[in-house]
Design a protein around this motif. Structure first.
Motif, PDB file in Angstrom:
ATOM      1  N   ILE A   8       0.858  -1.181   0.000  1.00 36.02           N
ATOM      2  CA  ILE A   8       0.000   0.000   0.000  1.00 36.02           C
ATOM      3  C   ILE A   8       0.895   1.232   0.000  1.00 36.02           C
ATOM      4  O   ILE A   8       1.744   1.391   0.875  1.00 36.02           O
ATOM      5  CB  ILE A   8      -0.948  -0.005   1.210  1.00 36.02           C
ATOM      6  CG1 ILE A   8      -1.816  -1.269   1.160  1.00 36.02           C
ATOM      7  CG2 ILE A   8      -1.804   1.254   1.230  1.00 36.02           C
ATOM      8  CD1 ILE A   8      -2.661  -1.494   2.388  1.00 36.02           C
ATOM      9  N   ASN A   9       0.684   2.103  -1.017  1.00 34.60           N
ATOM     10  CA  ASN A   9       1.528   3.304  -1.106  1.00 34.60           C
ATOM     11  C   ASN A   9       1.033   4.379  -0.150  1.00 34.60           C
ATOM     12  O   ASN A   9       0.044   4.196   0.569  1.00 34.60           O
ATOM     13  CB  ASN A   9       1.621   3.802  -2.556  1.00 34.60           C
ATOM     14  CG  ASN A   9       0.332   4.379  -3.086  1.00 34.60           C
ATOM     15  OD1 ASN A   9      -0.614   4.696  -2.349  1.00 34.60           O
ATOM     16  ND2 ASN A   9       0.261   4.543  -4.396  1.00 34.60           N
ATOM     17  N   GLY A  10       1.702   5.518  -0.136  1.00 37.42           N
ATOM     18  CA  GLY A  10       1.372   6.613   0.765  1.00 37.42           C
ATOM     19  C   GLY A  10      -0.012   7.193   0.565  1.00 37.42           C
ATOM     20  O   GLY A  10      -0.560   7.828   1.458  1.00 37.42           O
ATOM     21  N   SER A  11      -0.611   6.961  -0.613  1.00 31.36           N
ATOM     22  CA  SER A  11      -1.959   7.455  -0.897  1.00 31.36           C
ATOM     23  C   SER A  11      -3.031   6.424  -0.567  1.00 31.36           C
ATOM     24  O   SER A  11      -4.207   6.640  -0.829  1.00 31.36           O
ATOM     25  CB  SER A  11      -2.069   7.833  -2.375  1.00 31.36           C
ATOM     26  OG  SER A  11      -1.144   8.839  -2.690  1.00 31.36           O
ATOM     27  N   GLY A  12      -2.617   5.264  -0.022  1.00 36.40           N
ATOM     28  CA  GLY A  12      -3.570   4.217   0.332  1.00 36.40           C
ATOM     29  C   GLY A  12      -3.980   3.334  -0.838  1.00 36.40           C
ATOM     30  O   GLY A  12      -4.962   2.611  -0.749  1.00 36.40           O
ATOM     31  N   VAL A  13      -3.228   3.387  -1.930  1.00 31.36           N
ATOM     32  CA  VAL A  13      -3.527   2.589  -3.121  1.00 31.36           C
ATOM     33  C   VAL A  13      -2.657   1.337  -3.137  1.00 31.36           C
ATOM     34  O   VAL A  13      -1.447   1.419  -2.917  1.00 31.36           O
ATOM     35  CB  VAL A  13      -3.284   3.418  -4.408  1.00 31.36           C
ATOM     36  CG1 VAL A  13      -3.491   2.565  -5.649  1.00 31.36           C
ATOM     37  CG2 VAL A  13      -4.194   4.630  -4.433  1.00 31.36           C
ATOM     38  N   ASP A  14      -3.271   0.179  -3.374  1.00 35.53           N
ATOM     39  CA  ASP A  14      -2.512  -1.059  -3.522  1.00 35.53           C
ATOM     40  C   ASP A  14      -1.685  -0.998  -4.796  1.00 35.53           C
ATOM     41  O   ASP A  14      -2.222  -0.670  -5.864  1.00 35.53           O
ATOM     42  CB  ASP A  14      -3.442  -2.270  -3.621  1.00 35.53           C
ATOM     43  CG  ASP A  14      -4.225  -2.546  -2.354  1.00 35.53           C
ATOM     44  OD1 ASP A  14      -4.077  -1.797  -1.373  1.00 35.53           O
ATOM     45  OD2 ASP A  14      -5.009  -3.516  -2.360  1.00 35.53           O
ATOM     46  N   GLN A  15      -0.396  -1.311  -4.691  1.00 31.12           N
ATOM     47  CA  GLN A  15       0.511  -1.346  -5.838  1.00 31.12           C
ATOM     48  C   GLN A  15       1.079  -2.756  -5.971  1.00 31.12           C
ATOM     49  O   GLN A  15       1.348  -3.409  -4.954  1.00 31.12           O
ATOM     50  CB  GLN A  15       1.668  -0.365  -5.638  1.00 31.12           C
ATOM     51  CG  GLN A  15       1.228   1.076  -5.514  1.00 31.12           C
ATOM     52  CD  GLN A  15       0.632   1.608  -6.800  1.00 31.12           C
ATOM     53  OE1 GLN A  15       1.303   1.702  -7.812  1.00 31.12           O
ATOM     54  NE2 GLN A  15      -0.645   1.938  -6.766  1.00 31.12           N
ATOM     55  N   THR A  16       1.279  -3.226  -7.205  1.00 30.92           N
ATOM     56  CA  THR A  16       1.863  -4.550  -7.396  1.00 30.92           C
ATOM     57  C   THR A  16       3.231  -4.608  -6.734  1.00 30.92           C
ATOM     58  O   THR A  16       3.951  -3.613  -6.668  1.00 30.92           O
ATOM     59  CB  THR A  16       2.009  -4.890  -8.891  1.00 30.92           C
ATOM     60  OG1 THR A  16       2.841  -3.922  -9.517  1.00 30.92           O
ATOM     61  CG2 THR A  16       0.654  -4.954  -9.581  1.00 30.92           C
ATOM     62  N   LEU A  17       3.573  -5.789  -6.234  1.00 28.24           N
ATOM     63  CA  LEU A  17       4.871  -6.015  -5.617  1.00 28.24           C
ATOM     64  C   LEU A  17       5.412  -7.344  -6.121  1.00 28.24           C
ATOM     65  O   LEU A  17       4.738  -8.373  -5.987  1.00 28.24           O
ATOM     66  CB  LEU A  17       4.761  -6.037  -4.096  1.00 28.24           C
ATOM     67  CG  LEU A  17       6.041  -6.367  -3.326  1.00 28.24           C
ATOM     68  CD1 LEU A  17       7.118  -5.311  -3.582  1.00 28.24           C
ATOM     69  CD2 LEU A  17       5.748  -6.499  -1.837  1.00 28.24           C
ATOM     70  N   ILE A  18       6.591  -7.302  -6.729  1.00 26.63           N
ATOM     71  CA  ILE A  18       7.252  -8.516  -7.198  1.00 26.63           C
ATOM     72  C   ILE A  18       8.682  -8.498  -6.679  1.00 26.63           C
ATOM     73  O   ILE A  18       9.375  -7.483  -6.787  1.00 26.63           O
ATOM     74  CB  ILE A  18       7.247  -8.604  -8.736  1.00 26.63           C
ATOM     75  CG1 ILE A  18       5.803  -8.643  -9.254  1.00 26.63           C
ATOM     76  CG2 ILE A  18       8.031  -9.826  -9.207  1.00 26.63           C
ATOM     77  CD1 ILE A  18       5.688  -8.727 -10.763  1.00 26.63           C
ATOM     78  N   GLU A  19       9.081  -9.628  -6.100  1.00 31.32           N
ATOM     79  CA  GLU A  19      10.451  -9.759  -5.627  1.00 31.32           C
ATOM     80  C   GLU A  19      11.079 -11.011  -6.238  1.00 31.32           C
ATOM     81  O   GLU A  19      10.382 -11.990  -6.517  1.00 31.32           O
ATOM     82  CB  GLU A  19      10.498  -9.835  -4.107  1.00 31.32           C
ATOM     83  CG  GLU A  19      10.022  -8.549  -3.450  1.00 31.32           C
ATOM     84  CD  GLU A  19      10.293  -8.499  -1.960  1.00 31.32           C
ATOM     85  OE1 GLU A  19      11.161  -9.255  -1.475  1.00 31.32           O
ATOM     86  OE2 GLU A  19       9.630  -7.691  -1.290  1.00 31.32           O
ATOM     87  N   GLN A  20      12.389 -10.953  -6.455  1.00 24.58           N
ATOM     88  CA  GLN A  20      13.127 -12.069  -7.019  1.00 24.58           C
ATOM     89  C   GLN A  20      14.305 -12.410  -6.112  1.00 24.58           C
ATOM     90  O   GLN A  20      15.012 -11.516  -5.638  1.00 24.58           O
ATOM     91  CB  GLN A  20      13.638 -11.732  -8.422  1.00 24.58           C
ATOM     92  CG  GLN A  20      14.346 -12.904  -9.083  1.00 24.58           C
ATOM     93  CD  GLN A  20      14.885 -12.548 -10.458  1.00 24.58           C
ATOM     94  OE1 GLN A  20      15.279 -11.421 -10.719  1.00 24.58           O
ATOM     95  NE2 GLN A  20      14.886 -13.532 -11.342  1.00 24.58           N
TER      96      GLN A  20
END
Length: 130
Positions: A8-20
């Motif tokens: 969740i970004n600073g504006s409260g919006v869910d953002q995709t998260l990918i880790e490798q």
């Protein structure tokens, strides 16, 4: 190894998260977030180092992204319902055979309906399901 989800970004919006995992540490890999208020991943599957799929939803639509060895890109996918569609799991068999499962629903439905989509090497298509 890949892992997906959302933050969740600073504006409260869910953002995709990918880790490798590179063999030593986990690293965040940039990925598109096409939605205005939600961009959530739930599953990832790899065919090869240059062919990886991630699925979930954004706003009220299915979200499918593919890793081409260099970057993640949104791949168009069907949305049978105009109200709510999402994908919760993906399995990749080969470069021209991947499957995603989830749901679609309308306000008049008592409960969400099953949604199965298949990649044929060029497009994602809905496969009829009970």
């Amino acid at each position: 190894v890949w892992a997906v989800g959302y933050e969740i970004n600073g504006s409260g919006v869910d953002q995709t998260l990918i880790e490798q995992w590179n063999g030593t540490s986990w690293n965040v890999v940039p990925s598109p977030s096409p939605g205005l208020y939600s961009n959530d991943f739930y599953s990832v599957a790899a065919v090869s180092a240059n062919d990886v799929w991630a699925v979930g939803y954004y706003d009220n639509s299915t979200l499918i992204e593919q890793w081409n060895g260099t970057s993640w890109n949104v791949v168009p996918s069907p949305n049978p319902s105009q109200f709510d569609n999402g994908l919760s799991d993906v399995a990749a068999v080969s470069t021209n055979d991947a499957w995603a499962v989830g749901y679609d629903s309308n306000p008049i439905d008592v409960q969400p309906q099953t949604l199965i989509e298949q990649w044929n090497g060029s497009t994602w298509n809905v496969i009829p399901s009970p």
